[in-house]
Design a protein around this motif. Sequence first.
Motif, PDB file in Angstrom:
ATOM      1  N   ASP A  79       0.830  -1.202   0.000  1.00  0.00           N
ATOM      2  CA  ASP A  79       0.000   0.000   0.000  1.00  0.00           C
ATOM      3  C   ASP A  79       0.865   1.253   0.000  1.00  0.00           C
ATOM      4  O   ASP A  79       1.905   1.307   0.651  1.00  0.00           O
ATOM      5  CB  ASP A  79      -0.951   0.006   1.200  1.00  0.00           C
ATOM      6  CG  ASP A  79      -0.239  -0.116   2.527  1.00  0.00           C
ATOM      7  OD1 ASP A  79       0.283   0.904   3.009  1.00  0.00           O
ATOM      8  OD2 ASP A  79      -0.204  -1.223   3.092  1.00  0.00           O
ATOM      9  N   ASP A 116      -1.748  -4.345  -7.486  1.00  0.00           N
ATOM     10  CA  ASP A 116      -2.765  -4.980  -8.331  1.00  0.00           C
ATOM     11  C   ASP A 116      -2.466  -6.475  -8.457  1.00  0.00           C
ATOM     12  O   ASP A 116      -2.047  -6.962  -9.510  1.00  0.00           O
ATOM     13  CB  ASP A 116      -2.794  -4.301  -9.701  1.00  0.00           C
ATOM     14  CG  ASP A 116      -3.961  -4.762 -10.563  1.00  0.00           C
ATOM     15  OD1 ASP A 116      -4.734  -5.627 -10.098  1.00  0.00           O
ATOM     16  OD2 ASP A 116      -4.103  -4.264 -11.688  1.00  0.00           O
ATOM     17  N   PRO A 143      -4.034  -7.284  -0.599  1.00  0.00           N
ATOM     18  CA  PRO A 143      -4.256  -8.500  -1.402  1.00  0.00           C
ATOM     19  C   PRO A 143      -3.035  -9.404  -1.502  1.00  0.00           C
ATOM     20  O   PRO A 143      -3.162 -10.552  -1.922  1.00  0.00           O
ATOM     21  CB  PRO A 143      -4.656  -7.946  -2.766  1.00  0.00           C
ATOM     22  CG  PRO A 143      -3.998  -6.601  -2.824  1.00  0.00           C
ATOM     23  CD  PRO A 143      -4.048  -6.071  -1.430  1.00  0.00           C
ATOM     24  N   HIS A 202     -10.853  -6.864  -4.754  1.00  0.00           N
ATOM     25  CA  HIS A 202     -10.238  -6.259  -5.944  1.00  0.00           C
ATOM     26  C   HIS A 202     -10.936  -6.752  -7.206  1.00  0.00           C
ATOM     27  O   HIS A 202     -11.258  -5.969  -8.108  1.00  0.00           O
ATOM     28  CB  HIS A 202      -8.754  -6.611  -5.995  1.00  0.00           C
ATOM     29  CG  HIS A 202      -7.897  -5.684  -5.198  1.00  0.00           C
ATOM     30  ND1 HIS A 202      -6.771  -5.090  -5.713  1.00  0.00           N
ATOM     31  CD2 HIS A 202      -8.004  -5.245  -3.925  1.00  0.00           C
ATOM     32  CE1 HIS A 202      -6.209  -4.314  -4.784  1.00  0.00           C
ATOM     33  NE2 HIS A 202      -6.944  -4.408  -3.686  1.00  0.00           N
ATOM     34  N   ARG A 203     -11.147  -8.068  -7.276  1.00  0.00           N
ATOM     35  CA  ARG A 203     -11.783  -8.636  -8.477  1.00  0.00           C
ATOM     36  C   ARG A 203     -13.210  -8.097  -8.650  1.00  0.00           C
ATOM     37  O   ARG A 203     -13.648  -7.828  -9.769  1.00  0.00           O
ATOM     38  CB  ARG A 203     -11.788 -10.156  -8.376  1.00  0.00           C
ATOM     39  CG  ARG A 203     -10.412 -10.780  -8.551  1.00  0.00           C
ATOM     40  CD  ARG A 203     -10.452 -12.264  -8.284  1.00  0.00           C
ATOM     41  NE  ARG A 203      -9.151 -12.886  -8.506  1.00  0.00           N
ATOM     42  CZ  ARG A 203      -8.821 -14.114  -8.085  1.00  0.00           C
ATOM     43  NH1 ARG A 203      -9.725 -14.834  -7.417  1.00  0.00           N
ATOM     44  NH2 ARG A 203      -7.637 -14.608  -8.320  1.00  0.00           N
ATOM     45  N   CYS A 243      -1.328  -1.063  -9.987  1.00  0.00           N
ATOM     46  CA  CYS A 243      -2.049  -0.821  -8.737  1.00  0.00           C
ATOM     47  C   CYS A 243      -3.537  -0.642  -8.997  1.00  0.00           C
ATOM     48  O   CYS A 243      -3.970  -0.360 -10.121  1.00  0.00           O
ATOM     49  CB  CYS A 243      -1.495   0.400  -8.006  1.00  0.00           C
ATOM     50  SG  CYS A 243      -1.810   1.972  -8.844  1.00  0.00           S
ATOM     51  N   LEU A 244      -4.306  -0.826  -7.964  1.00  0.00           N
ATOM     52  CA  LEU A 244      -5.707  -0.446  -7.923  1.00  0.00           C
ATOM     53  C   LEU A 244      -5.771   0.650  -6.870  1.00  0.00           C
ATOM     54  O   LEU A 244      -5.366   0.433  -5.723  1.00  0.00           O
ATOM     55  CB  LEU A 244      -6.576  -1.639  -7.543  1.00  0.00           C
ATOM     56  CG  LEU A 244      -8.063  -1.555  -7.899  1.00  0.00           C
ATOM     57  CD1 LEU A 244      -8.244  -1.454  -9.406  1.00  0.00           C
ATOM     58  CD2 LEU A 244      -8.807  -2.782  -7.382  1.00  0.00           C
ATOM     59  N   ARG A 267      -7.731   1.946 -12.015  1.00  0.00           N
ATOM     60  CA  ARG A 267      -6.676   0.934 -12.174  1.00  0.00           C
ATOM     61  C   ARG A 267      -5.492   1.653 -12.793  1.00  0.00           C
ATOM     62  O   ARG A 267      -5.597   2.200 -13.898  1.00  0.00           O
ATOM     63  CB  ARG A 267      -7.166  -0.201 -13.064  1.00  0.00           C
ATOM     64  CG  ARG A 267      -6.467  -1.524 -12.796  1.00  0.00           C
ATOM     65  CD  ARG A 267      -7.091  -2.685 -13.526  1.00  0.00           C
ATOM     66  NE  ARG A 267      -6.544  -3.952 -13.028  1.00  0.00           N
ATOM     67  CZ  ARG A 267      -6.867  -5.138 -13.499  1.00  0.00           C
ATOM     68  NH1 ARG A 267      -7.747  -5.240 -14.488  1.00  0.00           N
ATOM     69  NH2 ARG A 267      -6.334  -6.225 -12.991  1.00  0.00           N
ATOM     70  N   PHE A 270      -9.734  -4.340   1.641  1.00  0.00           N
ATOM     71  CA  PHE A 270      -9.321  -4.035   0.266  1.00  0.00           C
ATOM     72  C   PHE A 270      -7.822  -3.815   0.153  1.00  0.00           C
ATOM     73  O   PHE A 270      -7.256  -3.934  -0.929  1.00  0.00           O
ATOM     74  CB  PHE A 270     -10.089  -2.766  -0.185  1.00  0.00           C
ATOM     75  CG  PHE A 270      -9.466  -1.986  -1.310  1.00  0.00           C
ATOM     76  CD1 PHE A 270      -9.557  -2.430  -2.618  1.00  0.00           C
ATOM     77  CD2 PHE A 270      -8.790  -0.784  -1.064  1.00  0.00           C
ATOM     78  CE1 PHE A 270      -8.988  -1.706  -3.658  1.00  0.00           C
ATOM     79  CE2 PHE A 270      -8.214  -0.061  -2.089  1.00  0.00           C
ATOM     80  CZ  PHE A 270      -8.320  -0.518  -3.395  1.00  0.00           C
ATOM     81  N   THR A 271      -7.152  -3.532   1.267  1.00  0.00           N
ATOM     82  CA  THR A 271      -5.829  -2.912   1.229  1.00  0.00           C
ATOM     83  C   THR A 271      -4.636  -3.870   1.301  1.00  0.00           C
ATOM     84  O   THR A 271      -3.506  -3.405   1.239  1.00  0.00           O
ATOM     85  CB  THR A 271      -5.707  -1.894   2.378  1.00  0.00           C
ATOM     86  OG1 THR A 271      -6.030  -2.539   3.617  1.00  0.00           O
ATOM     87  CG2 THR A 271      -6.663  -0.735   2.161  1.00  0.00           C
ATOM     88  N   ALA A 326     -14.455   0.874  -0.670  1.00  0.00           N
ATOM     89  CA  ALA A 326     -14.622  -0.357  -1.449  1.00  0.00           C
ATOM     90  C   ALA A 326     -15.981  -0.989  -1.176  1.00  0.00           C
ATOM     91  O   ALA A 326     -16.705  -1.376  -2.104  1.00  0.00           O
ATOM     92  CB  ALA A 326     -13.500  -1.336  -1.122  1.00  0.00           C
ATOM     93  N   ASP A 375      -9.099  -9.684   0.394  1.00  0.00           N
ATOM     94  CA  ASP A 375      -8.814  -8.439  -0.316  1.00  0.00           C
ATOM     95  C   ASP A 375      -8.709  -8.675  -1.820  1.00  0.00           C
ATOM     96  O   ASP A 375      -9.145  -7.836  -2.623  1.00  0.00           O
ATOM     97  CB  ASP A 375      -7.515  -7.822   0.205  1.00  0.00           C
ATOM     98  CG  ASP A 375      -7.550  -7.581   1.704  1.00  0.00           C
ATOM     99  OD1 ASP A 375      -7.883  -8.526   2.444  1.00  0.00           O
ATOM    100  OD2 ASP A 375      -7.246  -6.474   2.147  1.00  0.00           O
TER     101      ASP A 375
END
Length: 754
Positions: A274, A298, A563, A573-574, A349-350, A369, A560-561, A464, A569
């Motif tokens: 992150d 990502d 993955p 993201h998906r 990254c996302l 993205r 979310f942070t 998210a 997470d």
Amino acid sequence: MTARKPPHGLPSREAVIEFIQDSPTPVGRREIARAFNIKGADRIPLKALLKDLAAEGVIDLGRNRRAAAPGTLPEVTVVAITGIDEDGHASARPLPWREQGEPPPITIPPSSRAPAIGTGDRALVKLERVAQGKYRGRIMRKLESRGERVVGQLKREGKDYRILPSDRKARADYTVEPGETADAKPGELVVAEILPRGRMGLRHARVIEVLGDAAAPRAVSLIAIAEHEIPSVFPDACEAQANAAKPVTLGKRTDLRPLPLVTIDGSDARDFDDAVFAEADGDPKNPGGYRVLVAIADVAHYVRPGDALDTEARKRGNSVYFPDRVVPMLPEALSNGLCSLRPDEDRACLAVEMVINARGQKVRHRFMRGLMRSSARLTYEQVQAAADGRDDGDIVPEGVIGPLYGAYRLLLAARSERGALDLDLPERKVVLGDDGKIASIEPRERLDSHRLIEEFMVLANVAAAETLEAKRRLCMYRIHETPDPEKIEALKEYLEGLDLPFGTSGVIRPRTFNELLAKVRGGPHETIVNELVLRSQSQAVYSPDNIGHFGLGLRRYAHFTSPIRRYSDLLVHRALIDAHGFGKDGLGDVEMEAFNDTAEHISMTERRAAAAERSAISRYVAAYLTDQVGNTFEARVSGVGSAGLFIALAGIGADGLLPMKRLPGDFYDLDDHRHSLSGRATGLTFRIGDTVTVRLVDAEPLTGGLLLDYISGGTEGRPGGQRGSRRPGGIRKRRGRHRHGQGGNARGRPKKSR
């Protein structure tokens, strides 16, 4: 099932029994309470009713105290496949089956989404009762076909071999035939399969894996990994896929490289997933507000649904952290390579851009993205030093810190405004020397820079969850239920003994606890009240069904942070990729159908990781204390039970057992609600939080057990209660009326009740 509550009071016994018997799966107390609209303190007599029904044999209270008709199998259980018919329907039997008579029949219909199974295989299945004594199952996952295992140290006594179990709860050793040692040497750690051999004497076992020398420093984490069956070796296909991965190019991604994003982590961190950035919001309609950007590696670009990496990542559920190593969720080529936001390297990254107002409230956000380039890898200490004006070099980029802390202060004020639970429990970290042994045990410093990152991550996690809910997409929520009323009642009872009123009329909120914690802050009861408040809380879990997060005071929340280290997470993201049309690597159909099962599984792997990490720390500390046997320690009672007192040694964070037989000779009453042991003849009372002086009798690194002897402490009082046996170590459980004699052995294990 339809539940009907009488006009007044609790439902009748008959109504509760009918509801439980009609349910195709075991039901929890909370489900019963919801069905009959039972709220607040009325749940306490419901618990008593269920206990009475179980004692009478009318219902069974199984795993997690879930109620079912007598003889009902658990909702999730391990089965052995006993046959498969020509239509693909499998028959199975539950494992283990220790009841008299034949087990109820289980049929597992064929499914293209379930793993292939054959006769003799073992599987974890979810059961549904389709008729009295008949079940239909759905395979959650296939299990390795093997028997019960034991982890321990191989010893030799003459010509005989024995395994000393690493589990301190084990009651006996295991014997190993000379030809079944797998060439393990005495003193080595082994994993053994327990053999169904004989009814008399010690059970037999056969060594199936040699872990290494028990005296080696790294053996501690190896024991924890083996005991908790944590996957630690990646299949070749995973390693090959990770090694073949390539960096991404900009393409249709948002170019975030001009922004001075920075990573802020611990000094010993190896992966950075992150990065953060903040600046004052230039919108005149938002005076005093900030624009905050959180960019996350990502991982979804590299780990696709159903591929080798995804299968293994789901299996692991999360990374596991020990003082000497990490068991990662993803291979090093990704976790420390392409998915690690290293400085001055382009990374996929996302990201989420969030705008907050002067009150710290998020007014809008958007996901993208992107392609980013971290401008610096910073530690918490470096960031804090820069914020305090103590930055003595060019480590921290100019102009970065001020806006970050400006946004953080607003978010902190918003957290306080919504009343998020504010527990303050001291943490300690194990510092290893170059030889792999403990060099020191130190308090873990809590800095504003830690809180800054936490608040930024919480804000991103909320964004998210809100986005997926607004777009009506599947979301793996992080949920935290309100505390169980019975636990609150027990906490209230304990606090009354400290003359601490705890008003819980009406709906309980985190703010209620914060008011209590504020009263004890800086006082002698601060630590214990913080611990008891923590124990009164429900356990946070993953779920596709949102009920909010009580502790954070949030209506919707998702992870979310991280993955790289949490499968939850990656799923979020998906889902976000799907929701925004960011690519074709979003959630797959199979994943979506398995969302409920995945939630249960990753909640389990999270608990497994926490248990493994705790057990490793206990063993490290026991090894650290082996040369301090005989020393005295100031300590605190951290728990009471029929085994004796559980003691936390001051300044070390180690927990040990002070067995009943080592307390002053008396007959003791155990009061579960007041967390106390009281001597009937002497009136000597021990309660959670009491200060005691103890002597260390033994420290066993293999089990992590500490055995302690009583020197002084507790509360002197008048003798009370009925007179009973004066036998040392006698105990009467006030609410259960059970009488035990307890002792302890030199390995830190309580002896069996007599």
